[in-house]
Design an enzyme around this catalytic site. Structure first.
Site, PDB file in Angstrom:
ATOM      1  N   HIS A   1      76.896  22.399  -7.889  1.00  0.00           N
ATOM      2  CA  HIS A   1      76.538  23.464  -6.931  1.00  0.00           C
ATOM      3  C   HIS A   1      75.801  22.892  -5.718  1.00  0.00           C
ATOM      4  CE1 HIS A   1      74.978  27.091  -5.137  1.00  0.00           C
ATOM      5  NE2 HIS A   1      73.737  26.784  -5.487  1.00  0.00           N
TER       6      HIS A   1
ATOM      7  N   HIS B   1      67.779  22.115  -3.466  1.00  0.00           N
ATOM      8  CA  HIS B   1      67.267  23.474  -3.240  1.00  0.00           C
ATOM      9  C   HIS B   1      66.911  24.250  -4.510  1.00  0.00           C
ATOM     10  CE1 HIS B   1      71.532  24.709  -3.713  1.00  0.00           C
ATOM     11  NE2 HIS B   1      71.021  25.868  -4.100  1.00  0.00           N
TER      12      HIS B   1
ATOM     13  N   GLU C   1      62.523  25.509  -8.679  1.00  0.00           N
ATOM     14  CA  GLU C   1      62.505  26.681  -9.572  1.00  0.00           C
ATOM     15  C   GLU C   1      63.163  26.407 -10.915  1.00  0.00           C
ATOM     16  OE1 GLU C   1      63.545  31.262 -10.140  1.00  0.00           O
ATOM     17  OE2 GLU C   1      64.806  30.080  -8.818  1.00  0.00           O
ATOM     18  N   ASP C   2      64.298  25.700 -10.896  1.00  0.00           N
ATOM     19  CA  ASP C   2      65.068  25.589 -12.143  1.00  0.00           C
ATOM     20  C   ASP C   2      64.644  24.439 -13.044  1.00  0.00           C
ATOM     21  OD1 ASP C   2      66.400  27.722 -11.259  1.00  0.00           O
ATOM     22  OD2 ASP C   2      68.316  26.755 -10.867  1.00  0.00           O
TER      23      ASP C   2
ATOM     24  N   ASP D   1      74.139  28.081   0.533  1.00  0.00           N
ATOM     25  CA  ASP D   1      73.933  28.311  -0.902  1.00  0.00           C
ATOM     26  C   ASP D   1      74.621  29.622  -1.306  1.00  0.00           C
ATOM     27  OD1 ASP D   1      72.782  28.414  -3.516  1.00  0.00           O
ATOM     28  OD2 ASP D   1      71.112  29.612  -2.744  1.00  0.00           O
TER      29      ASP D   1
ATOM     30  N   ASP E   1      99.546  46.632  15.115  1.00  0.00           N
ATOM     31  CA  ASP E   1     100.399  46.686  16.312  1.00  0.00           C
ATOM     32  C   ASP E   1      99.822  45.877  17.457  1.00  0.00           C
ATOM     33  OD1 ASP E   1     102.475  48.041  15.411  1.00  0.00           O
ATOM     34  OD2 ASP E   1     101.978  49.991  16.312  1.00  0.00           O
TER      35      ASP E   1
END
Length: 702
Positions: free
Chosen positions: A48, A72, A76-77, A139, A259
Site C-alpha cells: 500500500h 504514512h 499509527e499501525d 493514500d 450529442d
C-alpha cells in the site's frame, strides 16, 4: 506489481541519486515496521505505501513527500513513535507523516462528528505543509482503487466521504485527473448498477460516433495548418460521473449529453491560444454566450484555458478547450505541478500554489470561527463546490465569489471587519439591496459605519462559508456581551434590595460560587442570568449566603432602555410600548421577554419571582415599537390611501396592513403601526379618528 527497484528507476529521471536512496531507505524501514501485517486483499501491507509513492511519482513529487508516503501508516499501525522518525529521517518528513497519519480515533456521538473532527485536524496539518494533503489524497486514491476488498457497507461509506470531501479538495487544488478518478471510483462504489449502465452506453456511443469525431478532428487540424499554427488536437472524453450528474441535474437524456463533441487543442504559448481561437471561430460559427476566458481570469484552483462552443458540421455542437502545455499539466496535476516546475520561474504555477495556500488559510479561519466541527465541515462543503462569479472592487481588483453571492458575501471576502460593519452597498455606482445576487463584471462598493453590527437576517441570503461563519460568530459574541450586561443589571438589582452590590462581594466568595456552578469565569454566570437560564435572586442568595441572611425582593422595578439588543425581546401577543405597565418573563435561552402587566399569556406565572420580574421604562428609552390596531369604518374608495396618509401625518409608520370586509357597508382593517411610545400612539389614533366614516378604533392585545 511495482517493486521498489522499478520505482527507483522512475525517480532517477527527475530526482538526484542521493534523494532516491533516501526514498529507498524509507521503503525498507516501512517494510520492517509492517512486517507480518497484511491488507484485506491478502497482500503484504507494504504494497500500500509503495503504491501511494507510485501515485506521487506520477505527479513528480519531491523526495520528502515520497518518503512520507512510504511511512504514512507507521506511527499509527506499528506503534513506532514520531520521535523515532525524526531521528531516522529528519523533522520535515516526521511532520508530514504525523500530519497524514490516520487521525487518532476519538470517541464521538456519531460518525458525522468523527469525520468532521478528522477533517478539522487535516485542515490544521495542511496549513503547516500543503504536501500533507497531497500524500493524503494519494493514500485515499489507492484505497479507492482497492475498495472491492472491503465489505459493502464500509465501501459505500468510504465512497460517500470521497465524493463529498476528497474529490472536491482535489478539484480545489486543481488536480483534475485525480478528481475524475475519485468521482468515477466513488460513483461505481455508491451506484454499481448505474455506473455499469452508463459505461456500456458510452462504449456503444463511442463506436457510433467514431466517424464524425475523426472528420471534425481532421477539419480542426487542417484549419491550424492553413493558419500556420502549431497545436495538438485531441478528442476529449466525458467521464462517467459528470455524465450522471448532468443527466440528474439538468434532467437530460443520455443521448442529449453525448450529442456534444468535445476537443482540446494544446499549443506552445499563450499568444497562440488566442490566435487558435480566432481560427476556429472562422471555421465554425461560435455559440453566443458560451465563450469563457479562464486565461485572463483563472478559476479558484488556478485552472487556465479558453472555452468556446461552436456549431459544427450538420449543426452538431462542438466544445473546444484551448490551452498551453503548462496549463494542461497544471489542469491535470494542479498544485502538484508546482514541484514539477519548482526550479523554473513559471508564473501560473506560482499563482496556483499561492491560491491553494490562500484557500487553506481561509479554511483555517473558518475553523477558528465555527461553533463546532459539524458547523465547520458544513461550511467547508459549501466552499468546496463553488460556481464562480467575478466582480471588481472600486479600485479594479478582481474578487472571485461563489455563484449567487451577495454584497455581504463580497464584504466578508474583502475583510471580516468590512463585513461586520457593512450597512449598504453600491453595485455599478447605484445603491442596491444587500441581498441582491451579484453578476460577473459588476463593480461592488461597500458602505460601512463604525459601530454597525451584522444583522441576523443576513444568514437568510449569504451563500459563502466565510460570510455565514463570521456572521454567526459575531452574533454569538454580540449576544454574549448583551447577556452579560443584562445579567449584571439583574443581579445588581436583587443585591440592591439587600443594600449590597457586586463590588462589595469578596473575590473568594465569587470563586466559591463559580466552583459550585462548575464555571470558569464570572462572565459565564452573568451570561446565564441574562439568558434566563439562572435566576438572579438565587445567585444573589448564594453569593450572600455566608452572611446567613434571607434576601428580600429587590426594591423597585428594573428600568428598560430599549437598547439591550438580542437578549431582550417584546412579546408579540400583547406588543408593549413605552408608557405601558410591564413585567419581564425570563425564558431559558432567550433572555427576557417583555409583556404587558395584564397579559393573559403570563397570568399563571405573573406573581412567581423566579419567572417574572417587575419592569419599568427608562426615561431615555429609544427605538420604535409595533402596535396592532383594529379599525372599523364605513367602506369607501381609496380607504388604504386615507389611512396611510393619516398615520404618516402623525409621524407613524405602517409595518403591515390587512383588510376584512364585514358586509357591503362596513370594513375592518388590521393595522400594525410603529410608534415611539403611548403619547405617540395617542397622536396616531387621534389622526385616524378624524377620518370620515371611522366607527371604532381598538388596540389589539392578548
Amino acid at each position: 506489481m511495482a517493486s521498489i527497484d522499478t520505482l527507483a528507476d522512475r525517480l532517477l529521471t527527475y530526482l538526484a541519486p542521493d534523494q532516491v536512496n533516501l526514498v529507498r531507505r524509507a521503503y525498507y524501514y516501512a517494510e520492517q515496521a509492517h512486517d507480518g501485517q497484511r491488507r484485506r486483499s491478502g497482500e503484504p501491507y507494504v504494497t500500500h505505501p509503495l503504491a501511494v509513492a507510485n501515485i506521487l511519482a506520477d505527479m513528480h513529487m519531491d523526495h520528502q513527500s515520497l518518503m512520507a508516503a512510504m511511512l504514512h501508516d507507521v506511527i499509527e499501525d506499528t506503534g513506532i513513535p514520531k520521535e523515532a522518525l525524526v531521528e531516522q529521517f529528519g523533522e520535515t518528513v516526521a511532520e508530514l507523516v504525523d500530519g497524514v497519519s490516520k487521525l487518532t480515533q476519538m470517541k464521538f456521538e456519531n460518525k458525522a462528528e468523527a469525520q468532521a473532527e478528522n477533517f478539522q485536524k487535516m485542515a490544521m496539518a495542511m496549513a503547516r505543509d500543503i504536501r500533507v494533503i497531497l500524500v493524503k489524497l494519494a493514500d485515499r486514491l489507492h484505497n479507492m482503487r482497492t475498495l472491492d476488498a472491503m465489505p459493502y457497507e464500509k465501501s459505500r461509506r468510504i465512497a460517500k466521504e470521497t465524493l463529498e470531501i476528497y474529490a472536491p479538495i482535489a478539484n480545489r487544488l486543481g488536480m483534475h485527473s485525480m478528481r475524475v478518478e475519485f468521482e468515477d471510483l466513488g460513483f461505481k462504489a455508491m451506484h454499481p448498477m448505474r455506473s455499469a449502465r452508463i459505461r456500456q452506453a458510452v462504449r456503444r456511443a463511442r463506436g457510433n460516433r467514431k466517424e464524425i469525431v475523426t472528420k471534425i478532428e481532421q477539419s480542426l487540424v487542417a484549419c491550424l495548418e492553413r493558419e500556420g499554427l502549431d497545436g495538438d488536437v485531441k478528442g476529449r472524453e466525458k467521464h462517467l460521473y459528470s455524465i450522471y450528474k448532468k443527466m440528474r441535474g439538468k434532467r437530460k437524456a443520455f443521448n442529449e449529453i453525448m450529442d456534444v463533441y468535445a476537443f482540446r487543442i494544446v499549443v506552445d504559448k499563450v499568444d497562440t491560444c488566442y490566435r487558435v481561437l480566432g481560427a476556429v471561430h472562422n471555421l465554425y460559427k461560435p455559440l453566443p454566450g458560451r465563450f469563457k476566458d479562464y486565461i485572463a481570469i483563472p478559476k479558484a484552483n488556478g485552472y487556465q484555458s479558453l472555452h468556446t462552443t461552436l456549431f459544427g458540421m450538420h449543426g452538431v455542437p462542438i466544445e473546444i478547450q484551448i490551452r498551453t502545455r503548462e496549463m494542461e499539466e497544471l489542469a491535470n496535476n494542479g498544485i502538484a505541478a508546482h514541484w514539477l516546475y519548482k526550479s523554473g520561474d513559471e508564473d501560473p504555477i506560482k499563482g496556483n500554489h499561492a491560491r491553494a495556500r490562500q484557500w487553506v488559510k481561509g479554511v483555517l479561519e473558518l475553523q477558528q470561527s465555527a461553533g463546532n466541527s459539524l458547523e465547520f465541515i458544513e461550511s467547508v462543503k459549501i466552499d468546496l463546490f463553488p460556481d464562480e462569479v467575478y466582480v471588481f472592487t472600486p479600485k479594479g481588483r478582481i474578487m472571485e465569489l461563489q455563484k449567487g453571492s451577495t454584497a455581504v458575501d463580497f464584504a466578508y471576502a474583502v475583510h471580516t471587519d468590512i463585513g461586520n460593519s457593512c450597512i449598504a452597498c453600491r453595485i455599478n455606482r447605484r445603491l442596491a439591496p444587500l441581498s441582491q445576487p451579484l453578476e460577473s463584471g459588476s463593480t461592488v462598493e461597500i458602505v460601512t459605519a463604525p459601530g454597525a453590527r451584522p444583522n441576523p437576517a443576513w444568514l437568510n441570503f449569504v451563500v459563502t462559508a466565510k460570510a455565514r461563519t463570521h456572521i454567526r460568530h459575531a452574533l454569538k459574541q454580540q449576544r454574549r456581551s448583551e447577556s452579560i450586561s443584562l445579567g449584571e443589571r439583574l443581579l445588581n438589582k436583587v443585591l440592591a434590595g439587600f443594600d449590597a452590590s457586586l463590588e462589595q462581594i469578596p473575590a473568594e466568595r465569587i470563586r466559591q460560587v463559580l466552583d459550585e456552578y462548575r464555571m470558569e469565569v464570572f462572565e459565564d454566570l452573568l451570561e446565564d442570568i441574562g439568558l434566563g437560564n439562572r435566576m438572579a435572586y438565587v445567585v444573589a442568595r448564594r453569593l450572600l449566603a455566608s452572611e446567613g441572611e434571607e434576601i428580600p425582593s429587590a426594591e423597585g422595578p428594573l428600568a428598560i432602555r430599549g437598547t439591550e439588543g438580542l437578549v431582550l425581546s417584546y412579546a408579540r401577543c400583547c406588543s408593549p410600548i413605552p408608557g405601558d405597565p410591564i413585567v419581564g418573563h425570563l425564558s431559558a435561552g432567550k433572555g427576557m421577554v417583555v409583556h404587558l402587566e395584564n397579559c393573559r399569556n403570563i397570568g399563571e406565572i405573573r406573581h412567581n419571582p423566579e419567572k417574572c420580574i417587575p419592569l419599568t421604562w427608562s426615561k431615555d428609552v429609544s427605538g420604535e415599537f409595533n402596535v396592532e390596531l383594529r379599525i372599523e369604518l364605513e367602506h369607501q374608495r381609496g380607504l388604504i390611501a386615507l389611512l396611510a396618509g393619516s398615520v404618516n401625518a402623525a409621524d407613524g409608520n405602517i409595518e403591515k396592513i390587512g383588510m376584512d370586509e364585514r358586509d357591503g357597508r362596513t370594513s375592518v382593517v388590521q393595522l400594525v403601526v410603529s410608534v415611539k411610545d403611548r403619547i405617540h400612539l395617542a397622536r396616531v389614533i387621534k389622526k385616524l379618528r378624524a377620518l370620515k366614516g371611522v366607527i371604532r378604533i381598538t388596540r389589539v392585545r392578548a
